[in-house]
Design an enzyme around this catalytic site. Sequence first.
Site, mmCIF file in Angstrom:
data_model
loop_
_atom_site.group_PDB
_atom_site.id
_atom_site.type_symbol
_atom_site.label_atom_id
_atom_site.label_comp_id
_atom_site.label_asym_id
_atom_site.label_seq_id
_atom_site.Cartn_x
_atom_site.Cartn_y
_atom_site.Cartn_z
ATOM 1 N N GLY A 242 100.005 96.542 56.572
ATOM 2 C CA GLY A 242 99.097 96.819 57.685
ATOM 3 C C GLY A 242 97.668 96.869 57.200
ATOM 4 N N SER A 243 96.863 97.677 57.879
ATOM 5 C CA SER A 243 95.427 97.695 57.559
ATOM 6 C C SER A 243 95.114 98.641 56.407
ATOM 7 C CB SER A 243 94.647 98.153 58.797
ATOM 8 O OG SER A 243 94.981 99.490 59.099
ATOM 9 N N THR A 246 94.830 102.346 57.517
ATOM 10 C CA THR A 246 96.096 103.083 57.556
ATOM 11 C C THR A 246 96.610 103.314 56.128
ATOM 12 O OG1 THR A 246 96.607 102.092 59.684
ATOM 13 C CG2 THR A 246 98.443 103.057 58.491
ATOM 14 N N GLY A 247 96.432 102.313 55.281
ATOM 15 C CA GLY A 247 96.884 102.439 53.887
ATOM 16 C C GLY A 247 96.285 103.658 53.199
ATOM 17 N N GLU A 265 100.867 96.466 51.347
ATOM 18 C CA GLU A 265 100.256 95.133 51.450
ATOM 19 C C GLU A 265 99.228 95.247 52.562
ATOM 20 O OE1 GLU A 265 99.076 92.250 52.974
ATOM 21 O OE2 GLU A 265 101.013 91.340 53.460
ATOM 22 N N CYS A 300 98.385 87.472 57.054
ATOM 23 C CA CYS A 300 97.699 88.228 55.993
ATOM 24 C C CYS A 300 97.046 87.314 54.963
ATOM 25 C CB CYS A 300 98.647 89.218 55.342
ATOM 26 S SG CYS A 300 100.127 88.465 54.685
HETATM 27 O O1 TXE Z 1 97.054 97.895 61.943
HETATM 28 P P1 TXE Z 1 97.613 99.300 61.527
HETATM 29 P P2 TXE Z 1 96.715 97.375 63.426
HETATM 30 C C1 TXE Z 1 94.817 94.526 59.749
HETATM 31 C C2 TXE Z 1 94.070 93.488 60.561
HETATM 32 C C3 TXE Z 1 94.052 94.082 61.937
HETATM 33 C C4 TXE Z 1 93.910 95.553 61.620
HETATM 34 C C5 TXE Z 1 94.380 96.496 62.694
HETATM 35 O O2 TXE Z 1 92.764 93.365 60.051
HETATM 36 O O3 TXE Z 1 92.993 93.619 62.711
HETATM 37 O O4 TXE Z 1 94.685 95.734 60.477
HETATM 38 O O5 TXE Z 1 95.730 96.201 63.077
HETATM 39 C C6 TXE Z 1 101.234 101.968 61.758
HETATM 40 N N1 TXE Z 1 100.314 106.701 59.933
HETATM 41 N N2 TXE Z 1 96.216 94.188 59.600
HETATM 42 O O6 TXE Z 1 95.957 98.398 64.200
HETATM 43 O O7 TXE Z 1 97.006 100.346 62.394
HETATM 44 C C7 TXE Z 1 101.225 101.217 63.057
HETATM 45 O O8 TXE Z 1 101.915 101.928 64.063
HETATM 46 C C8 TXE Z 1 101.395 105.928 59.785
HETATM 47 C C9 TXE Z 1 96.532 93.433 58.430
HETATM 48 O O9 TXE Z 1 97.963 96.901 64.013
HETATM 49 O O10 TXE Z 1 97.464 99.458 60.073
HETATM 50 C C10 TXE Z 1 101.887 99.918 62.641
HETATM 51 O O11 TXE Z 1 103.291 100.081 62.620
HETATM 52 N N3 TXE Z 1 101.497 104.708 60.330
HETATM 53 C C11 TXE Z 1 97.936 93.305 58.231
HETATM 54 C C12 TXE Z 1 101.360 99.709 61.225
HETATM 55 O O12 TXE Z 1 100.939 100.991 60.774
HETATM 56 C C13 TXE Z 1 100.445 104.219 61.015
HETATM 57 C C14 TXE Z 1 98.900 93.353 59.311
HETATM 58 C C15 TXE Z 1 100.175 98.751 61.117
HETATM 59 O O13 TXE Z 1 99.150 99.208 61.953
HETATM 60 C C16 TXE Z 1 99.271 104.978 61.185
HETATM 61 C C17 TXE Z 1 98.435 94.133 60.438
HETATM 62 C C18 TXE Z 1 99.231 106.279 60.613
HETATM 63 N N4 TXE Z 1 98.146 107.078 60.725
HETATM 64 C C19 TXE Z 1 97.137 94.485 60.554
HETATM 65 N N5 TXE Z 1 98.384 104.255 61.899
HETATM 66 C C20 TXE Z 1 98.376 92.609 57.014
HETATM 67 N N6 TXE Z 1 98.403 93.293 55.890
HETATM 68 O O14 TXE Z 1 98.721 91.457 57.068
HETATM 69 C C21 TXE Z 1 98.984 103.079 62.190
HETATM 70 N N7 TXE Z 1 100.229 103.055 61.665
#
Ligand code: TXE
Length: 495
Positions: A242-243, A246-247, A265, A300
Amino acid sequence: MLDQKEVNKFRFNQIQNQKILVGSNWVHSKSGQTQSIISPIDGKEISKLQVCDHLDVNDAVLSGRETYERGDWSNMPPINRKKIMLKIAELIEKNMLELAVLGARDNGTEINMALKAEPGSAAGTFRYYAEAIDKIYGEISNTSNNFLGLIHKEPVGVVAAIVPWNFPLMIGAWKIAPALAMGNSVVIKPSEAASLSLLKLGEICLEAGLPPGTLNIVTGNGRITGQALALHMDVDVLTFTGSGTTGRKLLEYSAQSNMKKIYQELGGKSPNIVFADTENLEEAAKVSTMGIFRNSGEVCVAGSRLLVEKEIHDEFLGMVYKFTKNLKIGDPLDLNNDIGAINSLSQLKSDLDFVEKAKSEGGKIEIGGNRVLEDSGGFYMEPTIISSVKQDTTIFQNEVFGPVLTVTPFENENDAVELSNATAFGLASGLWTSNLSRAHRMIRKIKAGTVFVNTYGGSDNTLPLTGVKQSGNGSDKSLHALDKFTDLKSVWMKI
Ligand code: TXE
């Protein structure tokens, strides 16, 4: 070849309101709270999703733990575990088109791509790790003769997985399959923006004979459901895609709870470098165009920063422009379209904001930049090329995760390396040249987990997908992925 009639068979299927999977039971969340699942194809509700809180998450983790300790899966002979995982792969393939259409209705991915990248790839991943199960050995260490040193490879216990919306089934399988192969239990939380195909995978796993409780699925948003999972004291390992925002939070949750190991990732801003000595510039332009616009840039490893040697900059930009102009955007379930919908309205707005910001920072829009097909109610955006993009601008430094390509000229090899490495990310990169020595020099200098040479995109299970810098720390895919879900135990025996 896909047939439109076959696709249409599934596209209007009524989708039941969803439940979550805890043990062998499909249940509602304890709070009874739900949220709408909006299809990006037309902006309409297609189903409802359970919103889990810490109580549901606790039930799911407990179910995983109990199954693990009972040994239903963890103590099953590897050869039997292998059979079940092969069966999962077979059932994914049997339901391939249904899974792909369901996923595309949920996240907007164009159907040809969805079919290959989602169930196609997920089945391959289950098969790959199934076949590895009975080929993994422990080790005997080289101690002195009056001792015997053994290295056991053990499952970690309960693995939590949090996955995004762009390729839920593929990325979910990258995490579930190696974790299961090592004998772990799994609790997965799909993205609230694309949960349907992973919920369907839960049904498939039970049908294949995976012991109940080995795979549990909770749904809901990140702030509540995801956070509860990441803070849980009985999760041993958390694997995430994810982002970066969040990471960072997940690292904090780990520190605040049981210091669970976190593997992430976190996306990228991948450079795609084209030298003037590229053998076939036309081919390079075609591949580079799809390297960014495939799945609307919601990939990604998308090659979102095109770096072109100055002397061919205008010529190459012209070629990419030509391929981009011919891309058809629209309903992802219409086989005539090349590119489907943006996953959500908020993602679309974010993509458009990036374009506006790029303009205000000196970028020149060569093509695109707008929302289209608004009358459909869906979320569509034109593939967009922005030239004259400078290193210190917002669009050069940040992941858009949308159909936006930036173009920047470079003078020479050193300049290309500097520009390539000038962001906080290090996931993927592309390199086009016919000079072999240059290719090898560049491969060593580019800071990225993957370098595509004279191609862009494409992979299989044998190569790890891994990032450096702020793109994360844990590999998905390949046998290396098994390490994340394995504890080593040293045994020191006196003889
Ligand atoms: O990502 P999030 P989003 C990047 C990409 C995109 C941006 C936002 O730039 O525009 O992130 O996308 C969970 N505690 N990528 O908002 O929020 C959420 O529910 C625990 C790159 O979708 O990171 C989801 O299941 N979990 C990327 C997951 O995290 C949490 C792929 C991803 O969501 C959380 C996607 C928290 N506090 C987005 N907040 C890649 N690596 O390819 C959110 N989540």
